[in-house]
Design a protein around this motif. Structure first.
Motif, PDB file in Angstrom:
ATOM      1  N   ILE A 271       0.845  -1.198   0.000  1.00 28.95           N
ATOM      2  CA  ILE A 271       0.000   0.000   0.000  1.00 28.95           C
ATOM      3  C   ILE A 271       0.880   1.248   0.000  1.00 28.95           C
ATOM      4  CG2 ILE A 271      -1.882   1.213   1.152  1.00 28.95           C
ATOM      5  CD1 ILE A 271      -2.671  -1.392   2.481  1.00 28.95           C
ATOM      6  N   ALA A 272       1.990   1.181   0.741  1.00 26.70           N
ATOM      7  CA  ALA A 272       2.934   2.303   0.733  1.00 26.70           C
ATOM      8  C   ALA A 272       3.499   2.511  -0.674  1.00 26.70           C
ATOM      9  CB  ALA A 272       4.062   2.039   1.731  1.00 26.70           C
ATOM     10  N   LYS A 273       3.769   1.423  -1.373  1.00 26.59           N
ATOM     11  CA  LYS A 273       4.278   1.530  -2.749  1.00 26.59           C
ATOM     12  C   LYS A 273       3.228   2.152  -3.669  1.00 26.59           C
ATOM     13  CE  LYS A 273       7.398  -2.463  -2.476  1.00 26.59           C
ATOM     14  NZ  LYS A 273       7.676  -3.832  -2.999  1.00 26.59           N
ATOM     15  N   TRP A 274       1.971   1.813  -3.444  1.00 28.75           N
ATOM     16  CA  TRP A 274       0.883   2.391  -4.240  1.00 28.75           C
ATOM     17  C   TRP A 274       0.805   3.903  -3.997  1.00 28.75           C
ATOM     18  CZ3 TRP A 274      -1.514   1.756  -8.431  1.00 28.75           C
ATOM     19  CH2 TRP A 274      -2.823   2.180  -8.666  1.00 28.75           C
ATOM     20  N   LEU A 275       0.981   4.295  -2.749  1.00 33.40           N
ATOM     21  CA  LEU A 275       1.011   5.719  -2.411  1.00 33.40           C
ATOM     22  C   LEU A 275       2.170   6.413  -3.128  1.00 33.40           C
ATOM     23  CD1 LEU A 275       0.211   8.203  -0.629  1.00 33.40           C
ATOM     24  CD2 LEU A 275       1.797   7.289   1.090  1.00 33.40           C
ATOM     25  N   LEU A 276       3.338   5.794  -3.098  1.00 32.73           N
ATOM     26  CA  LEU A 276       4.511   6.378  -3.751  1.00 32.73           C
ATOM     27  C   LEU A 276       4.318   6.458  -5.259  1.00 32.73           C
ATOM     28  CD1 LEU A 276       7.311   4.593  -1.693  1.00 32.73           C
ATOM     29  CD2 LEU A 276       6.722   7.026  -1.630  1.00 32.73           C
ATOM     30  N   HIS A 277       3.683   5.443  -5.822  1.00 33.95           N
ATOM     31  CA  HIS A 277       3.409   5.456  -7.264  1.00 33.95           C
ATOM     32  C   HIS A 277       2.523   6.643  -7.623  1.00 33.95           C
ATOM     33  CE1 HIS A 277       2.455   4.044 -11.289  1.00 33.95           C
ATOM     34  NE2 HIS A 277       1.164   4.079 -10.994  1.00 33.95           N
ATOM     35  N   GLY A 278       1.468   6.837  -6.855  1.00 32.11           N
ATOM     36  CA  GLY A 278       0.576   7.959  -7.121  1.00 32.11           C
ATOM     37  C   GLY A 278       1.265   9.301  -6.934  1.00 32.11           C
ATOM     38  N   THR A 279       2.120   9.371  -5.919  1.00 31.17           N
ATOM     39  CA  THR A 279       2.848  10.614  -5.659  1.00 31.17           C
ATOM     40  C   THR A 279       3.800  10.936  -6.804  1.00 31.17           C
ATOM     41  OG1 THR A 279       2.722  10.219  -3.266  1.00 31.17           O
ATOM     42  CG2 THR A 279       4.376  11.788  -4.035  1.00 31.17           C
ATOM     43  N   GLU A 280       4.516   9.921  -7.274  1.00 27.99           N
ATOM     44  CA  GLU A 280       5.478  10.135  -8.359  1.00 27.99           C
ATOM     45  C   GLU A 280       4.787  10.494  -9.671  1.00 27.99           C
ATOM     46  OE1 GLU A 280       7.459   6.420  -8.250  1.00 27.99           O
ATOM     47  OE2 GLU A 280       8.651   6.909  -6.461  1.00 27.99           O
ATOM     48  N   LYS A 281       3.597   9.938  -9.883  1.00 32.06           N
ATOM     49  CA  LYS A 281       2.847  10.213 -11.112  1.00 32.06           C
ATOM     50  C   LYS A 281       1.973  11.461 -10.989  1.00 32.06           C
ATOM     51  CE  LYS A 281       4.144   6.524 -13.426  1.00 32.06           C
ATOM     52  NZ  LYS A 281       4.943   6.622 -14.677  1.00 32.06           N
ATOM     53  N   HIS A 282       1.975  12.066  -9.794  1.00 31.26           N
ATOM     54  CA  HIS A 282       1.123  13.235  -9.527  1.00 31.26           C
ATOM     55  C   HIS A 282      -0.339  12.910  -9.831  1.00 31.26           C
ATOM     56  CE1 HIS A 282       4.759  15.618  -9.023  1.00 31.26           C
ATOM     57  NE2 HIS A 282       5.190  15.158 -10.185  1.00 31.26           N
ATOM     58  N   ASP A 283      -0.726  11.693  -9.459  1.00 37.97           N
ATOM     59  CA  ASP A 283      -2.090  11.228  -9.693  1.00 37.97           C
ATOM     60  C   ASP A 283      -2.844  11.260  -8.365  1.00 37.97           C
ATOM     61  OD1 ASP A 283      -4.435   9.666 -10.067  1.00 37.97           O
ATOM     62  OD2 ASP A 283      -3.497   8.618 -11.752  1.00 37.97           O
TER      63      ASP A 283
END
Length: 349
Positions: A271-283
């Motif tokens: 879930i933390a990785k999903w958060l980081l993915h969204g943060t990096e993609k500005h999604d």
């Protein structure tokens, strides 16, 4: 624009000279549109599957998959109770390439549809155990990644720290993860060969057994718990326990006692990785989804005090503290009577 299955069939004839194709059909691969795929049937009734990556990330994944499949020679494949894709040929197309594999019958497993009473649960456990029982020379001799126990802890710690830096992770989860990451006993395990990206969809199922395992791009030596984290999402504890039980029986060496705790930690860090993915993609949609999942996880672990990630159980609670904890924990009538009996037993001791 997605390539039609007729176009993909034509590519198959270029990749596999002499292939006498009599029919073709589209196939969903559960990869979210990252590949154009089709199945072609040959005159001898054998079947092939052709895949063309649709993005640079997918192409990189496919290249890693080819390295792993080439490393899995006949001797190693013979140790596995399921089929591994065979590379039949490849051909350039546009700025990428089409890869043709032998077709493995079966449908991708759907976790929500698995049942603890279904024999396929044991087959999945045995399949994972067989991968983890492969000689590590498979990886080392092929120049693939080798991760030590310390490496596994370091990578997990980096994920936790990066997620913490977003300010979006509840403090109780950060404390929970930090405690686990600092617990040296949790990270005392013998690395094994691991698939590296297992999920329910990795397993092809026909009848009551696993017929094949797909997606070998992350093949490496590492923490066996990393291949089991997805069981934390099993629809029932009975299903997870049966798969773990079959896995334990299938391993060629003893399973370390903390494997399930690390698997749970990895599941939470997903879930933390999903958060980081969204943060990096500005999604913001992904970020909001991850925050909701983290909030739900925070509530879940708060009410699950009997299953910490750390091996350190802390101070032993007094009888009245146990009773208070039981009063605050939702339960059925039958479990209440069992818990009362346990508390009475503690009092008598």
């Amino acid at each position: 624009m997605a390539r039609s299955h007729f176009t993909l069939a034509a590519l198959s004839t270029a990749a596999v000279p002499g292939a006498d194709i009599v029919s073709t059909r589209p196939i969903g691969t559960g990869t979210g549109g990252r590949y154009d795929s089709a199945v072609v049937t040959l005159r001898d009734r054998s079947e092939l599957i052709v895949r063309v990556p649709t993005s640079q990330d997918a192409e990189t994944e496919q290249s890693r998959d080819l390295v792993a499949l080439n490393a899995l020679t006949a001797g190693f494949r013979g140790r596995l109770p399921f089929a591994v894709p065979e590379i039949e040929g490849q051909t350039p197309v546009a700025n990428t390439r089409a890869i043709v594999y032998g077709y493995i019958p079966g449908d991708p497993a759907v976790l929500a549809e698995l049942d603890a009473a279904d024999p396929v649960a044991e087959s999945i456990g045995r399949a994972i155990a067989s991968i983890h029982s492969l000689p590590t020379s498979l990886v080392t001799d092929s120049g693939l990644t080798v991760q030590t126990a310390a490496d596994a802890a370091r990578v997990a710690r980096i994920t936790k720290d990066r997620a913490a830096a977003t300010g979006a992770v509840p403090s109780d989860l950060l404390a929970r993860w930090s405690t686990a990451l600092e617990d040296s006993a949790l990270w005392q395990f013998q690395p094994t060969v691991v698939h590296g990206s297992l999920s329910p969809e990795s397993f092809l199922i026909a009848g009551d057994r696993v017929t094949g395992v797909l997606g070998w791009s992350q093949l490496q030596v590492g923490d066996p718990a990393a291949d089991l984290f997805w069981l934390s999402s099993a629809p029932s504890e009975q299903l997870a326990t049966r798969i773990f039980g079959s896995y334990n029986l299938g391993r060629s060496t003893p399973v370390d006692r903390q494997l399930r705790k690390r698997a749970r930690l990895y599941a939470e860090l997903e879930i933390a990785k999903w958060l980081l993915h969204g943060t990096e993609k500005h999604d913001e949609t992904i970020v909001a989804d991850a925050k909701t999942m983290l909030a739900g996880l925070s509530v879940s672990v708060e009410s699950d005090l009997l299953n910490p990630l750390s091996t350190d159980t802390g101070q032993i609670m007094a009888v009245e503290e146990v009773e208070e904890m039981l009063r605050r924990t939702p339960r059925t009538d039958s479990s209440s009577s069992r818990d009362s009996a346990r508390v009475s037993g503690i009092s008598e001791d």
